[in-house]
Design an enzyme around this catalytic site. Structure first.
Site, short mmCIF file in Angstrom:
data_model
loop_
_atom_site.label_atom_id
_atom_site.label_comp_id
_atom_site.label_asym_id
_atom_site.label_seq_id
_atom_site.Cartn_x
_atom_site.Cartn_y
_atom_site.Cartn_z
N ASP A 265 0.87 -1.17 0.00
CA ASP A 265 0.00 0.00 0.00
C ASP A 265 0.91 1.23 0.00
O ASP A 265 2.10 1.16 0.31
CB ASP A 265 -0.93 0.00 1.21
CG ASP A 265 -2.24 0.73 0.91
OD1 ASP A 265 -2.24 1.61 0.03
OD2 ASP A 265 -3.26 0.42 1.57
N GLU A 616 -17.21 10.29 4.97
CA GLU A 616 -16.64 8.95 5.15
C GLU A 616 -15.72 8.65 3.99
O GLU A 616 -15.97 9.01 2.85
CB GLU A 616 -17.74 7.89 5.26
CG GLU A 616 -18.66 7.79 4.06
CD GLU A 616 -19.69 6.67 4.19
OE1 GLU A 616 -19.51 5.79 5.05
OE2 GLU A 616 -20.66 6.68 3.42
#
Length: 878
Positions: A265, A616
């Protein structure tokens, strides 16, 4: 000896040939593995290391072009300009439709291939222009507070795995020799928040939870989907960062047979040595060596440049690097990126597939299929098309952001719910009011109008003085100057002037802001790559080097009739979507009054509520109560929205609530007081049309929830607790607001003639059949769901688990026999030795349109049977 010296030279000489564009390419007679090995053998150490970072430069003498490994296509080709935008992943999961998932992914990969070849033709090989895509996200949405849960396929590992397999197959294609694109299963492993702690969190799941919940879907997409890339997660697993954890790469490669490459990542390797993160190494060299030794082949970040020194200092050998570089070169060969022109069939996909009529229709069909009808008291829905006066109320009714979610592309003709309703009833009087803020503290943005913008402090001329530069730094002499009345530009892939490159220019606006009313104003902007907003000569907001737009803002107090100097700079640099908007929120105390006024005059009120990608998402800065770092602290609908709906309920009007959100909401008051509720998720470019089709009966909803809607955050354990007990339908013992698998229809389905054998031997497949009947006069789809539970299972095993499902279309009055063949490995539990076994004893099976409950069984919506597994327990090699 002579032959040994000559043979490598022969390989070298025959390795290279010329393609039609004059580039050197590998000999097509060698296997791809041999070609990769030979290419790596001819690289210097520096060249090898250069190929292990996501921005891999060209190696001209070997005929290897530059390649940027970073690309996204979560629900459409993302961040690369014009593309078809399908519903967010959680919405696609709500379809419970394997075939539709494949068709969506196939369309996405068509657009991806077409875009890549167009980019390459123009010499562009940068970020978001390649063929290696970092999707799908097959993490388990174990807690509704997780901001990135919208990127997943929900809370169930079987549903997630089944949908993930089809999505991957649609992306990677069906050619025997070449991948269409390469998909990436992420984030391995045990990754699902909290976002604020993801760089330091150490997940220590029990072996029960690892086998039952966190790993099955990854294994499925590797062994059944053939995914060729896996992304390791930020967090640690059992004390070691996932990207530096050898046990995880061993699990992938040695136990599950994974043949592809592992990518970190982004900037996850830096976390190895950062003091506020995992801090398991003391330097970038040590971190890079640790990651490669653990099997992480490719670095999204800047850590692997240290591998050159790491080799020289003996922290890792060059031979260890060779393994990773060969894997990466092999992936590029399998994409045909080094093949002669015309060899790969996917090169023939025309660019006009992008945003094609067929793909727009597929986006509409997908949005329709994703919608879940949660409540329909008194059969209020579908609404009568003869209605004359409609009030549409809510911040999400006319907001592009809630259509697109995150990791998104940019559609040519998006349709919001408000526009969809207007288009559906062109002769009705449709009035719109925002009514309330989505959440207290989140501005209601609009472009700052020309009436309050002026070129200088004299305030004699409206607008801002604009300077347009043919570079991405606002440097030098501008090649164009003009007055822009305001800044509200979405250029897409067209520059403001023909002599500017659409992907490399910059703009500076100067002027003053003067308002007529004193008060608190939110000032900010939205730009695709980089922006800086200065207020009174001080930097107010900044967003730089970020390849997706997000609104940035700060609140300031403005005095009436006082001129405030402002300056805005915008940078466009090697991205495929150009936009800049100067935004504000001005004081407005009449939002509720406006909504109540139009509601009073209406025949029906349609609320468009929920949450937003502004609240979010992934590790984001949110300055709103109840939200933090992209996660939610509570799962209630923000109180601003419920308060408004309570006021309007007093009017006694028919009310419909349409929710647009990426995660479960505790809508307890709404469920008790609003007769019709529809869940639409972040529905993509055609969301407004699909919502209107459902509301007015042109489409019969059949979506089903891919996650549990709880009544309260107090009903579930702490967010940071990775123990699955008490979370998701498989372990939750309380009463949910809406169950996993729940969803209503305008049709009435019943089940009969459940046929299952009375007993099976451990290891046998379980054959199940049931007769499904549409007892209504409305054609419709039903999602038939089969669950299994093992009452005698010990340890931390699920209460029940989904083991099969099928989405079925039935005409009015039609009956169909639905057959399931359930593999034995779907019937396993984990024993005390952590073996996955089919136990002897009772096995409870339920089949129907939902999970088994007394009410559903009474209505014949679900049928159940207890069978016996006879004989010794069978250990399954899962």
């Amino acid at each position: 000896m002579i032959l040994n010296k000559i043979f490598p030279l022969c390989i070298f000489l025959t390795l290279l040939s010329c393609s039609q564009d004059g580039k050197k390419n590998e000999n097509m007679n060698l296997s791809m593995e041999k070609r990769a090995e030979s290419l790596v053998s001819q690289m210097t150490l520096d060249e090898k290391v250069s190929q292990m970072s996501y921005e891999s430069p060209a190696i001209e003498h070997l005929g290897i072009p530059a390649h940027n490994w970073w690309n996204e296509c979560l629900h459409g080709v993302a961040r690369a300009g014009l593309a078809t935008v399908f519903p967010q992943a959680i919405g696609m999961a709500a379809m419970w439709d394997r075939d539709q998932m494949f068709e969506v992914a196939n369309a996405i990969s068509d657009e991806a291939r077409a875009k890549h070849h167009q980019f390459a033709k123009n010499g562009k090989r940068g970020i978001y222009q390649g063929l290696t895509f970092w999707t799908p996200n097959v993490n388990i949405f174990r807690d509704p507070r997780w901001g990135r849960g919208m990127e997943t396929y929900g809370e169930d590992p079987y549903l997630t795995g089944e949908l993930g397999v089809q999505f991957i197959k649609g992306l990677q294609g069906d050619d025997e020799n070449y991948y269409k694109v390469i998909a990436t299963a992420k984030h391995f492993v045990v990754h699902s928040g909290p976002e604020a702690e993801r760089h330091s969190f150490n997940a220590t799941p029990s072996q029960y939870d690892m086998l039952n919940t966190y790993s099955p879907q990854f294994k499925k997409v590797i062994q059944e989907g053939g995914v060729y890339s896996v992304m390791c997660a930020y967090n640690s697993y059992n004390g070691l960062p996932c990207c530096g954890n050898k046990s995880l790469s061993n699990l992938l490669r040695e136990e599950w047979g994974f043949k592809g490459y592992i990518v970190s990542d982004c900037w996850a390797i830096n976390d190895f040595f950062m003091p506020e993160a995992h801090a398991v190494t003391t330097s970038k060299q040590e971190a890079a060596a640790m990651a490669v030794k653990a099997g992480t082949d490719l670095n999204c970040g800047d850590s692997y440049v240290a591998l050159v020194e790491a080799v020289k200092n003996g922290l890792i050998s060059e031979a260890e690097l060779d393994v990773s570089v060969q894997r990466l070169l092999l992936a590029r060969l399998k994409l045909g990126l080094l093949a002669p022109e015309g060899v790969v069939k996917y090169e023939k996909i025309p660019y006009d597939v992008v945003d094609s009529e067929m793909h727009r229709l597929l986006a509409l069909q997908t949005a329709r299929k994703s919608i879940v009808l949660l409540k329909n008291e008194g059969k209020l829905l579908p609404l009568d098309k003869s209605i004359q006066k409609i009030a549409v109320i809510g911040s999400n009714a006319n907001d592009l952001e809630v259509l697109l979610g995150n990791y998104n592309g940019y559609p040519s003709s998006p349709v919001t719910p408000l526009e969809g309703i207007k288009q559906k009833l062109p002769n009705a009087e449709v009035k719109y009011a925002i009514g309330c803020k989505l959440a207290e503290g989140l501005p209601i943005f609009e472009a700052i109008p020309a009436s309050v913008l002026f070129t200088d402090k004299t305030c004699a001329t409206n607008g801002l003085s604009a300077e347009y530069f043919n570079n991405s730094k606002c440097e030098g002499t501008p090649i164009h100057s003009r007055i822009d009345l305001n800044v509200d530009f979405v250029w897409h892939t067209k520059a403001p002037y023909e002599d500017l490159a659409y992907d490399s220019f910059s703009v500076r606006w100067n002027g003053v802001l003067k308002v007529q009313e004193s008060g608190e104003y939110a000032l900010g902007g939205e730009g695709f790559l980089g922006m800086k907003l200065f207020f009174e000569d001080s930097l107010l907001v900044e967003r730089s080097n970020v390849h997706h737009p997000r609104k940035e803002y700060e609140y300031v107090h403005l005095e009436a009739n006082k001129p405030y100097p402002i300056k805005l700079e915008y940078i466009q640099d090697n991205v495929e979507h150009a936009m800049m908007r100067l935004l504000w929120e001005k004081p407005n105390k009449n939002l509720a009054e406006e909504a109540i006024a139009i509601a009073k005059e209406s025949d029906v009120v349609i609320f468009c509520m929920g949450i937003s990608p502004l609240l979010e998402g992934e590790e984001m800065k949110v300055k709103v109560e109840g939200f933090a770092h992209g996660d939610r602290l509570d799962i209630k609908l923000p109180k601003t929205q419920t308060a408004l709906m309570k006021e309007i309920k007093k009017l006694g009007k028919p009310m419909v609530l349409v929710l647009l959100n990426g995660s479960a909401l505790a809508i307890n008051w709404e469920n008790e007081n609003i007769p019709a509720i529809v869940e639409a998720w972040y529905p993509g470019q055609a969301g407004g049309t699909a919502i209107a089709d459902v509301l007015f009966g042109d489409y019969n909803p059949a979506g089903r929830l891919p996650l549990t809607f709880y009544k309260s955050v107090d009903d579930i354990p702490a967010y940071s607790d990775y123990d699955m007990r008490g979370k998701t339908y498989r372990y939750f013992n309380g009463e949910a607001l809406y169950d996993f698998g729940f969803g209503l229809s305008y049709s009435d389905f019943t089940y009969s003639k459940l046929t299952i054998v009375d007993q099976i031997a451990p290891g046998d497949c379980l054959e199940v059949s049931v007769l499904l009947t549409n007892n209504s006069d409305v054609d419709g789809e039903e999602v038939v769901q089969c669950y299994a539970s093992n009452p005698q299972a010990g340890g931390v095993n699920p209460n029940r688990s989904l083991v099969e499902f099928q989405r079925v279309m039935l005409k009015a009055g039609e009956s169909k026999t639905i057959n399931f063949s359930i593999d034995a490995d779907q019937l396993t539990v984990v024993d005390e030795q952590f073996r996955e076994i089919v136990m002897a004893g009772e096995l409870k099976i339920s089949v129907g349109g939902a999970q088994a409950s007394a009410e559903r069984i009474k209505e014949r919506k679900v049928l159940t049977k207890t069978i016996h597994v006879e004989g010794a327990a069978c250990v399954m090699d899962k």
